[in-house]
Design a protein around this motif. Structure first.
Motif, PDB file in Angstrom:
ATOM      1  N   VAL A   1      -8.441  -6.764 102.348  1.00 47.15           N
ATOM      2  CA  VAL A   1      -9.779  -6.480 102.873  1.00 47.15           C
ATOM      3  C   VAL A   1     -10.262  -5.233 102.136  1.00 47.15           C
ATOM      4  CG1 VAL A   1     -11.139  -5.977 104.925  1.00 47.15           C
ATOM      5  CG2 VAL A   1      -9.078  -7.378 105.130  1.00 47.15           C
ATOM      6  N   LYS A   2     -11.460  -5.323 101.548  1.00 47.28           N
ATOM      7  CA  LYS A   2     -11.945  -4.222 100.698  1.00 47.28           C
ATOM      8  C   LYS A   2     -13.174  -3.557 101.312  1.00 47.28           C
ATOM      9  CE  LYS A   2     -11.750  -4.606  96.257  1.00 47.28           C
ATOM     10  NZ  LYS A   2     -12.179  -5.037  94.915  1.00 47.28           N
ATOM     11  N   ILE A   3     -13.083  -2.242 101.453  1.00 47.73           N
ATOM     12  CA  ILE A   3     -14.161  -1.484 102.093  1.00 47.73           C
ATOM     13  C   ILE A   3     -14.662  -0.388 101.158  1.00 47.73           C
ATOM     14  CG2 ILE A   3     -14.705   0.006 104.075  1.00 47.73           C
ATOM     15  CD1 ILE A   3     -11.983  -1.670 105.101  1.00 47.73           C
ATOM     16  N   LEU A   4     -15.976  -0.330 100.996  1.00 49.52           N
ATOM     17  CA  LEU A   4     -16.600   0.689 100.137  1.00 49.52           C
ATOM     18  C   LEU A   4     -17.564   1.529 100.981  1.00 49.52           C
ATOM     19  CD1 LEU A   4     -17.076   1.698  97.153  1.00 49.52           C
ATOM     20  CD2 LEU A   4     -19.069   0.178  97.133  1.00 49.52           C
ATOM     21  N   PHE A   5     -17.377   2.848 100.938  1.00 47.61           N
ATOM     22  CA  PHE A   5     -18.298   3.762 101.619  1.00 47.61           C
ATOM     23  C   PHE A   5     -19.301   4.289 100.598  1.00 47.61           C
ATOM     24  CE2 PHE A   5     -14.458   3.908 104.228  1.00 47.61           C
ATOM     25  CZ  PHE A   5     -15.005   3.683 105.487  1.00 47.61           C
ATOM     26  N   VAL A   6     -20.566   4.359 101.017  1.00 49.58           N
ATOM     27  CA  VAL A   6     -21.616   4.751 100.071  1.00 49.58           C
ATOM     28  C   VAL A   6     -22.526   5.818 100.680  1.00 49.58           C
ATOM     29  CG1 VAL A   6     -23.644   3.930  98.784  1.00 49.58           C
ATOM     30  CG2 VAL A   6     -21.594   2.505  98.904  1.00 49.58           C
ATOM     31  N   CYS A   7     -22.807   6.858  99.881  1.00 45.69           N
ATOM     32  CA  CYS A   7     -23.830   7.846 100.248  1.00 45.69           C
ATOM     33  C   CYS A   7     -24.717   8.073  99.025  1.00 45.69           C
ATOM     34  CB  CYS A   7     -23.203   9.135 100.779  1.00 45.69           C
ATOM     35  SG  CYS A   7     -22.182  10.026  99.584  1.00 45.69           S
ATOM     36  N   LEU A   8     -25.420   9.178  98.990  1.00 45.86           N
ATOM     37  CA  LEU A   8     -26.352   9.410  97.884  1.00 45.86           C
ATOM     38  C   LEU A   8     -25.622   9.938  96.634  1.00 45.86           C
ATOM     39  CD1 LEU A   8     -29.275   9.603  96.834  1.00 45.86           C
ATOM     40  CD2 LEU A   8     -29.492  11.766  98.078  1.00 45.86           C
ATOM     41  N   GLY A   9     -24.877  11.027  96.809  1.00 43.59           N
ATOM     42  CA  GLY A   9     -24.274  11.679  95.644  1.00 43.59           C
ATOM     43  C   GLY A   9     -22.817  11.329  95.386  1.00 43.59           C
TER      44      GLY A   9
ATOM     45  N   LEU B   1      -1.707  -0.363 107.973  1.00 40.40           N
ATOM     46  CA  LEU B   1      -2.484  -1.425 107.326  1.00 40.40           C
ATOM     47  C   LEU B   1      -2.739  -1.157 105.845  1.00 40.40           C
ATOM     48  CD1 LEU B   1      -5.161  -1.860 110.154  1.00 40.40           C
ATOM     49  CD2 LEU B   1      -3.321  -3.453 109.605  1.00 40.40           C
ATOM     50  N   ASP B   2      -2.099  -0.122 105.302  1.00 37.76           N
ATOM     51  CA  ASP B   2      -2.435   0.295 103.934  1.00 37.76           C
ATOM     52  C   ASP B   2      -2.074  -0.740 102.866  1.00 37.76           C
ATOM     53  OD1 ASP B   2      -0.047   1.364 105.121  1.00 37.76           O
ATOM     54  OD2 ASP B   2       0.380   2.370 103.239  1.00 37.76           O
ATOM     55  N   LYS B   3      -1.228  -1.711 103.196  1.00 33.51           N
ATOM     56  CA  LYS B   3      -0.906  -2.752 102.203  1.00 33.51           C
ATOM     57  C   LYS B   3      -1.976  -3.852 102.169  1.00 33.51           C
ATOM     58  CE  LYS B   3       3.500  -1.504 101.091  1.00 33.51           C
ATOM     59  NZ  LYS B   3       3.379  -0.123 101.606  1.00 33.51           N
ATOM     60  N   ILE B   4      -2.802  -3.922 103.201  1.00 34.91           N
ATOM     61  CA  ILE B   4      -3.786  -5.015 103.234  1.00 34.91           C
ATOM     62  C   ILE B   4      -5.244  -4.552 103.230  1.00 34.91           C
ATOM     63  CG2 ILE B   4      -2.482  -6.971 104.147  1.00 34.91           C
ATOM     64  CD1 ILE B   4      -3.171  -6.125 106.916  1.00 34.91           C
ATOM     65  N   VAL B   5      -5.459  -3.238 103.280  1.00 33.95           N
ATOM     66  CA  VAL B   5      -6.834  -2.728 103.252  1.00 33.95           C
ATOM     67  C   VAL B   5      -6.987  -1.788 102.064  1.00 33.95           C
ATOM     68  CG1 VAL B   5      -8.565  -1.378 104.516  1.00 33.95           C
ATOM     69  CG2 VAL B   5      -7.036  -2.895 105.777  1.00 33.95           C
ATOM     70  N   THR B   6      -7.996  -2.011 101.238  1.00 35.96           N
ATOM     71  CA  THR B   6      -8.271  -1.058 100.150  1.00 35.96           C
ATOM     72  C   THR B   6      -9.613  -0.377 100.408  1.00 35.96           C
ATOM     73  OG1 THR B   6      -9.286  -2.712  98.726  1.00 35.96           O
ATOM     74  CG2 THR B   6      -6.969  -2.316  98.393  1.00 35.96           C
ATOM     75  N   ILE B   7      -9.692   0.879  99.988  1.00 33.27           N
ATOM     76  CA  ILE B   7     -10.837   1.720 100.319  1.00 33.27           C
ATOM     77  C   ILE B   7     -11.314   2.449  99.075  1.00 33.27           C
ATOM     78  CG2 ILE B   7     -11.607   3.582 101.857  1.00 33.27           C
ATOM     79  CD1 ILE B   7      -8.620   2.773 103.171  1.00 33.27           C
ATOM     80  N   ASP B   8     -12.626   2.535  98.948  1.00 29.72           N
ATOM     81  CA  ASP B   8     -13.224   3.244  97.809  1.00 29.72           C
ATOM     82  C   ASP B   8     -14.543   3.857  98.294  1.00 29.72           C
ATOM     83  OD1 ASP B   8     -13.659   4.146  95.226  1.00 29.72           O
ATOM     84  OD2 ASP B   8     -14.049   2.168  94.364  1.00 29.72           O
TER      85      ASP B   8
END
Ligand code: 4NP
Length: 156
Positions: free
Chosen positions: A2-10, A31-38
């Motif tokens: 499961v891939k999650i991307l957090f987005v802001c302005l800068g 859950l770190d083996k099944i969730v990736t975060i950027d």
């Protein structure tokens, strides 16, 4: 995955803070083996830069690893390759929806929308307010609710 991307302005204050906080919560729940975060920014001013010193400091104070964070700009491909793209405010989400067009696969939402009956919709920008403590608490709370939502939805 499961891939999650957090987005802001800068991509130097709020979204790298969310990335680091969410990564810790995911790890704590095993859950770190099944969730990736950027994380990424809609703007391009800070590409390649580390987070703002205020973000680094508040993460350190809360024993959260801030290493390896480097700003990049969000792309159209991100809206296809990530499952969840989470903006910090209404403007971020507007820009993300415009970038996604009709083809984006990702679920796009504001972080604070995951907190039920909440009075705030937008995470204030500490680049302008200077209040990194307030933002840390908001993001941490939002991340708790987001993680519960994703666990339920993905059955993980
Ligand atoms: P962020 O904060 O979106 O939370 O990373 C900002 C950082 C830099 C700028 C604006 C917001 N800037 O205009 O350079």
């Amino acid at each position: 995955m499961v891939k999650i991307l957090f987005v802001c302005l800068g991509n130097i204050c709020r979204s790298p803070m969310a990335e680091a906080i969410f990564r810790k919560k995911v790890k704590d729940q095993g859950l770190d083996k099944i969730v990736t975060i950027d994380s990424a920014g809609t703007g391009r001013w800070h590409i390649g830069n580390p987070p703002h010193e205020g973000t680094i400091e508040i993460l350190k104070q809360n024993q959260i690893d801030a290493s390896g964070l480097k700003a990049r700009q969000v792309s159209e491909d991100d809206l296809q390759s990530f499952d969840y793209v989470i903006g910090m405010d209404t403007e971020n989400v507007g820009n993300l929806r415009a970038l996604a067009g009709h083809h984006g696969k990702a679920e796009v939402a504001r972080l604070l929308d995951f907190i039920p009956n909440y009075q705030l919709a937008d995470v204030p920008d500490p680049y302008f307010t200077g209040n990194f403590e307030e933002v840390f608490d908001l993001i941490s709370d939002g991340c708790d609710h987001l993680l519960s939502y994703i666990r339920e939805k993905e059955q993980i």
